[in-house]
Design a protein around this motif. Structure first.
Motif, PDB file in Angstrom:
ATOM      1  N   GLU A 140      47.119  41.236  43.597  1.00  0.00           N
ATOM      2  CA  GLU A 140      46.714  41.622  42.139  1.00  0.00           C
ATOM      3  C   GLU A 140      45.236  41.256  41.798  1.00  0.00           C
ATOM      4  N   GLY A 141      44.840  39.956  42.266  1.00  0.00           N
ATOM      5  CA  GLY A 141      43.473  39.635  42.132  1.00  0.00           C
ATOM      6  C   GLY A 141      42.454  40.411  42.737  1.00  0.00           C
ATOM      7  N   THR A 142      42.730  40.824  43.666  1.00  0.00           N
ATOM      8  CA  THR A 142      41.976  41.715  44.662  1.00  0.00           C
ATOM      9  C   THR A 142      41.847  43.247  43.718  1.00  0.00           C
ATOM     10  N   ILE A 143      42.900  43.606  43.310  1.00  0.00           N
ATOM     11  CA  ILE A 143      42.843  44.810  42.705  1.00  0.00           C
ATOM     12  C   ILE A 143      42.062  44.878  41.615  1.00  0.00           C
ATOM     13  N   ARG A 144      42.276  43.904  40.718  1.00  0.00           N
ATOM     14  CA  ARG A 144      41.581  43.782  39.395  1.00  0.00           C
ATOM     15  C   ARG A 144      40.056  43.512  39.410  1.00  0.00           C
ATOM     16  N   GLU A 145      39.579  42.872  40.745  1.00  0.00           N
ATOM     17  CA  GLU A 145      38.390  42.545  41.262  1.00  0.00           C
ATOM     18  C   GLU A 145      37.656  43.934  41.945  1.00  0.00           C
ATOM     19  N   ALA A 146      38.455  44.755  42.445  1.00  0.00           N
ATOM     20  CA  ALA A 146      38.057  46.201  42.975  1.00  0.00           C
ATOM     21  C   ALA A 146      37.954  46.878  41.730  1.00  0.00           C
ATOM     22  N   PHE A 147      38.639  47.003  40.603  1.00  0.00           N
ATOM     23  CA  PHE A 147      38.682  47.760  39.485  1.00  0.00           C
ATOM     24  C   PHE A 147      37.001  47.436  38.989  1.00  0.00           C
ATOM     25  N   HIS A 148      36.874  46.313  38.711  1.00  0.00           N
ATOM     26  CA  HIS A 148      35.760  45.795  38.071  1.00  0.00           C
ATOM     27  C   HIS A 148      34.117  46.157  38.806  1.00  0.00           C
ATOM     28  N   ARG A 172      54.118  35.566  44.865  1.00  0.00           N
ATOM     29  CA  ARG A 172      53.957  35.307  43.329  1.00  0.00           C
ATOM     30  C   ARG A 172      52.394  35.350  43.442  1.00  0.00           C
ATOM     31  N   SER A 173      51.962  36.349  42.440  1.00  0.00           N
ATOM     32  CA  SER A 173      50.522  36.342  42.193  1.00  0.00           C
ATOM     33  C   SER A 173      49.646  34.989  42.121  1.00  0.00           C
ATOM     34  N   LYS A 174      48.728  34.856  42.852  1.00  0.00           N
ATOM     35  CA  LYS A 174      47.803  33.896  42.273  1.00  0.00           C
ATOM     36  C   LYS A 174      46.870  34.142  41.496  1.00  0.00           C
ATOM     37  N   PRO A 175      46.539  33.067  40.717  1.00  0.00           N
ATOM     38  CA  PRO A 175      45.319  33.249  39.404  1.00  0.00           C
ATOM     39  C   PRO A 175      44.047  33.363  40.275  1.00  0.00           C
ATOM     40  N   MET A 176      43.221  34.463  39.980  1.00  0.00           N
ATOM     41  CA  MET A 176      41.781  34.329  40.564  1.00  0.00           C
ATOM     42  C   MET A 176      40.731  34.097  39.128  1.00  0.00           C
ATOM     43  N   PRO A 177      39.634  33.575  39.673  1.00  0.00           N
ATOM     44  CA  PRO A 177      38.558  33.742  38.717  1.00  0.00           C
ATOM     45  C   PRO A 177      38.207  35.104  38.358  1.00  0.00           C
ATOM     46  N   VAL A 178      37.680  35.226  37.153  1.00  0.00           N
ATOM     47  CA  VAL A 178      37.200  36.817  36.822  1.00  0.00           C
ATOM     48  C   VAL A 178      36.062  37.097  37.348  1.00  0.00           C
TER      49      VAL A 178
END
Length: 580
Positions: A140-148, A172-178
Motif C-alpha cells: 500500500e505504501g509503495t502504491i501511494r508513493e508511486a502515485f505521488h 496488514r499494511s505497514k504505515p509509511m512516511p509520506v
C-alpha cells in the motif's frame, strides 16, 4: 487498512482509494490473483486491450486528455516487455502513468523461470522510478508513493513489479512516511520572478516559447498563459506538445516552431531579443544547429524539471517551478508594478512580413486529394465540436500540427519525444474512455495505423465511436521524404507494398469502412464519417509524393527552412531574405 488482506486485494483497494476509475490491461499467469480481485469488485473498470503496448498508449491517451493518471496492468515477461515502448513514450512526453507488472514468485526470481524477465532492470531507464515489492505489507505504501512520484513534479511513468506470491500472501499494511525523498519545487523564487518580469517589461522583441509543461500543469496554466500574453502583448509560439495551450485563433499566435514549424515562428525566435521558455525543453527539433539558435536573444527558462534548465541551451535566467504557478506570480507582479505592454508595433510589423510568405500554403489539385487540404477540411468540419485529435507518427502527424488549429489544451494527443508509430489508435481509445461524449479522431498514415491495428477490436468491444482518418499515400511518407532530400530519391523499403483493404478490414472488426479518392467527394465523405454513430475507418487516398513543408534539414540552423517555393533548391528566395 487494519485487517489482513491479500496483496491483490490491497492493490485494488488502494487504487480505489486513490481515485482510479479505469485500468488498461491484459491478463496472464503472473497477474491472475489481481484479475481475480478485479472480478470481485465494481469500482474500477478494466479495459481489455489486444496487446500490452496498446494498454500503455491507451493509458497515455486517457491521462493526456483527462489530466488524471493512466494505469496499466500487464503480466510478467513478454507482458512487461511489450509495454516498454509505451512506458518510454510516457517518460519522454511527461505523461503520468502507473504500470503494474506481474512477476514470477520471489523464490523463482533469477532462475530463468517461465515468463521471467528482469523488469526492474529493463525499465530502470525508461521510468521515473520503479519498485520490486517482496513484502505485501509494504504494497500500500509503495502504491501511494508511486502515485505521488508519477503525478508530481515533471509527470512520468512509475512501475511496480509484483511477484505472484506477494499478490496471494496475506498481510496488514505497514504505515509509511509520506514521501520523504521526493519533494519537487513547485513555487517559484520571488526574486527570480521579479527579474523575469523586469526583463520582459524591457524587451523590444519578446517571444513566449511554450511547451507541454503548460498543459501538464493543468487548465489554470493555459489560462495564465493567455492572461500573461494579453498583459505583455508578446507573440506566442509552441512546441508540438504544447499546441492548444494558447488559441490558434489568437492574433499573437505564430504557429508551431521547429523542424516543421512556420517561417514566422522560427524567424521570430531567431530575431528575438528575449525568449521566455515556458515548460519546454529546447529539444533538437526546435533548436536546429545549436550554435546558430537565437544568437542575440536573452533566455528565461521556467521548468519544473531542474535538470532541463541549461541542459541544452544556456539561459540567462533559470526558474525551477511549476510553470503555471510561475506565470501566475509574473501576472501578479506585473499588475502590482503597473507595467504596460511595450509598444511592439515594429516587432509585429516584421512578424507580419514573415507571415506574408504564407509558409503553410501548398499546391492544391482538382485531380488528387492533397493531404494538407484533407486536414484543413477535416478541421473545418469539426471545429465547432472541439474534437480530441490523436495521431500516429509521420507526415500526417506534422500536417495535422500545421493545419488543424487547436483552441484548448488536452485536445491534441501525439507522440512527441519518442515518435512512436502505432500511438494514435490506442491513445484515441483511452481518450474516448475518459471523454465518452467527445468526438475523438485518430489522424493516421497507412503504415503507422498497422502498428497497433489490433486495437480495433478493443473499440468494438467497448462500443467506442472512435474515428480513424487515414491519409493513405502508400509510402512511409516521412521516410520517403528524407530519402528524397538526403539519399537522392533511393526509396529503400519505404513504399508500402501489400497494403490491406482498409474498408474490408474495418468491416471485419465491426467498424464502418469508407474510402475517399476524389477531391470532390472529400467534404461529403467527412460528413458521412461524422454522422455515423459508431466507429469509422476512412481510407483517404492522397497525393503520393507530397512533402511536409516547411522543413529544417537535419544539422541546419533553425532559419534554414525549405519552403514550398524553394523546395528543389532549398535556398531562401530574395523576398524572404529581405524580411530578415
Amino acid at each position: 487498512m487494519t485487517s489482513e488482506r491479500s496483496g491483490a486485494d490491497i492493490l485494488i483497494e488502494t487504487l480505489t482509494e486513490l481515485g482510479v476509475e479505469v485500468v488498461f490491461g491484459y491478463p496472464g499467469g503472473a497477474v491472475l490473483p489481481i484479475y481475480d480481485a478485479l472480478f470481485k469488485q465494481d469500482k474500477i473498470r478494466h479495459i481489455l486491450v489486444r496487446q500490452e503496448g496498446g494498454a500503455a498508449h491507451a493509458a497515455e491517451g486517457y491521462a493526456r486528455s483527462s489530466g488524471k493518471i493512466g494505469v496499466v496492468l500487464v503480466t510478467s515477461g513478454p507482458g512487461a516487455t511489450n509495454a516498454v515502448t509505451g512506458i518510454t513514450d510516457a517518460l519522454m512526453d511527461s505523461i503520468p502513468m502507473l504500470v503494474i507488472t506481474g512477476q514470477v514468485g520471489t523464490s523463482l526470481i533469477g532462475s530463468d523461470a517461465f515468463q521471467e524477465c528482469d523488469t526492474v532492470g529493463i525499465t530502470r531507464h525508461c521510468t521515473k522510478h520503479n519498485y520490486l515489492v517482496k513484502d505485501p505489507a509494504e504494497l500500500e505504501g509503495t502504491i501511494r508513493e508511486a502515485f505521488h512520484i508519477a503525478t508530481s513534479g515533471r509527470p512520468g511513468p512509475v512501475l511496480i513489479d509484483l511477484p505472484k506470491d506477494v499478490q496471494v500472501a496475506q498481510a496488514r499494511s505497514k504505515p509509511m512516511p509520506v514521501h520523504p525523498g521526493y519533494r519537487p519545487q513547485t513555487e517559484p523564487d520571488p526574486k527570480l520572478i521579479e527579474t523575469a518580469v523586469e526583463m520582459l517589461a524591457a524587451a523590444e522583441r519578446p517571444v513566449f516559447y511554450t511547451g507541454g509543461g503548460i498543459i501538464n500543469s493543468g487548465p489554470a496554466a493555459s489560462a495564465a498563459l493567455r492572461e500573461l500574453q494579453a498583459l505583455t502583448g508578446a507573440p506566442v509560439t509552441s512546441t508540438l506538445m504544447g499546441l492548444g495551450a494558447y488559441p490558434a485563433s489568437g492574433d499573437a499566435w505564430l504557429g508551431m516552431l521547429g523542424m516543421h514549424g512556420t517561417y514566422e515562428a522560427n524567424w521570430a525566435m531567431n530575431q528575438a531579443d528575449l525568449i521566455v521558455n515556458l515548460g519546454a525543453r529546447f529539444d533538437d527539433r526546435v533548436t536546429g544547429r545549436l550554435d546558430a539558435f537565437a544568437p542575440n536573444a536573452r533566455k528565461i527558462h521556467i521548468d519544473i524539471d531542474r535538470s532541463s534548465i541549461n541542459k541544452i541551451i544556456r539561459a540567462e535566467l533559470g526558474i525551477v517551478a511549476d510553470v503555471g504557478r510561475a506565470m501566475e506570480a509574473m501576472i501578479a507582479l506585473w499588475k502590482q508594478r503597473g507595467h504596460k505592454a511595450q509598444d511592439l508595433d515594429n516587432w509585429f510589423g516584421r512578424i507580419n512580413g514573415w507571415r506574408a510568405l504564407k509558409s503553410l500554403d501548398f499546391p492544391n489539385s482538382t485531380t488528387e486529394i492533397m493531404p494538407q487540404h484533407a486536414i484543413r477540411r477535416l478541421w473545418e468540419a469539426t471545429k465547432h465540436r472541439d474534437p480530441i485529435i490523436t495521431t500516429e507518427v509521420g507526415q500526417h502527424q506534422m500536417w495535422s500540427a500545421q493545419h488543424f488549429h487547436f483552441e484548448q489544451p488536452n485536445k491534441w494527443l501525439t507522440s512527441g519525444g519518442l515518435g512512436t508509430m502505432g500511438y494514435g489508435l490506442p491513445a484515441a481509445i483511452g481518450a474516448q474512455i475518459a471523454n465518452p461524449d467527445a468526438l475523438v479522431i485518430d489522424i493516421a498514415g497507412e503504415a503507422s495505423i498497422q502498428m497497433n491495428i489490433q486495437e480495433l477490436g478493443t473499440a468494438t468491444q467497448y462500443n467506442l465511436p472512435v474515428k480513424i482518418f487515414i491519409l493513405n499515400n502508400e509510402y512511409m511518407g516521412m521516410v520517403r521524404q528524407w530519402q528524397d532530400l538526403t539519399y537522392a530519391g533511393r526509396y529503400s523499403h519505404s513504399y508500402s507494398d501489400a497494403l490491406p483493404d482498409f474498408v474490408k478490414l474495418a468491416e471485419a472488426y465491426g467498424w464502418k469502412g469508407m474510402r475517399i479518392e476524389d477531391p470532390a467527394a472529400l467534404d461529403g465523405g467527412i460528413a458521412e464519417m461524422l454522422a455515423y454513430p459508431g466507429p469509422v475507418m476512412v481510407d483517404c487516398r492522397v497525393a503520393k509524393l507530397a512533402n511536409c513543408l516547411p522543413m529544417i534539414p537535419s544539422g541546419a540552423a533553425h532559419t534554414d527552412m525549405i519552403l514550398q517555393a524553394n523546395e528543389v533548391s532549398g535556398e531562401m528566395d530574395d523576398e524572404a531574405k529581405a524580411l530578415v
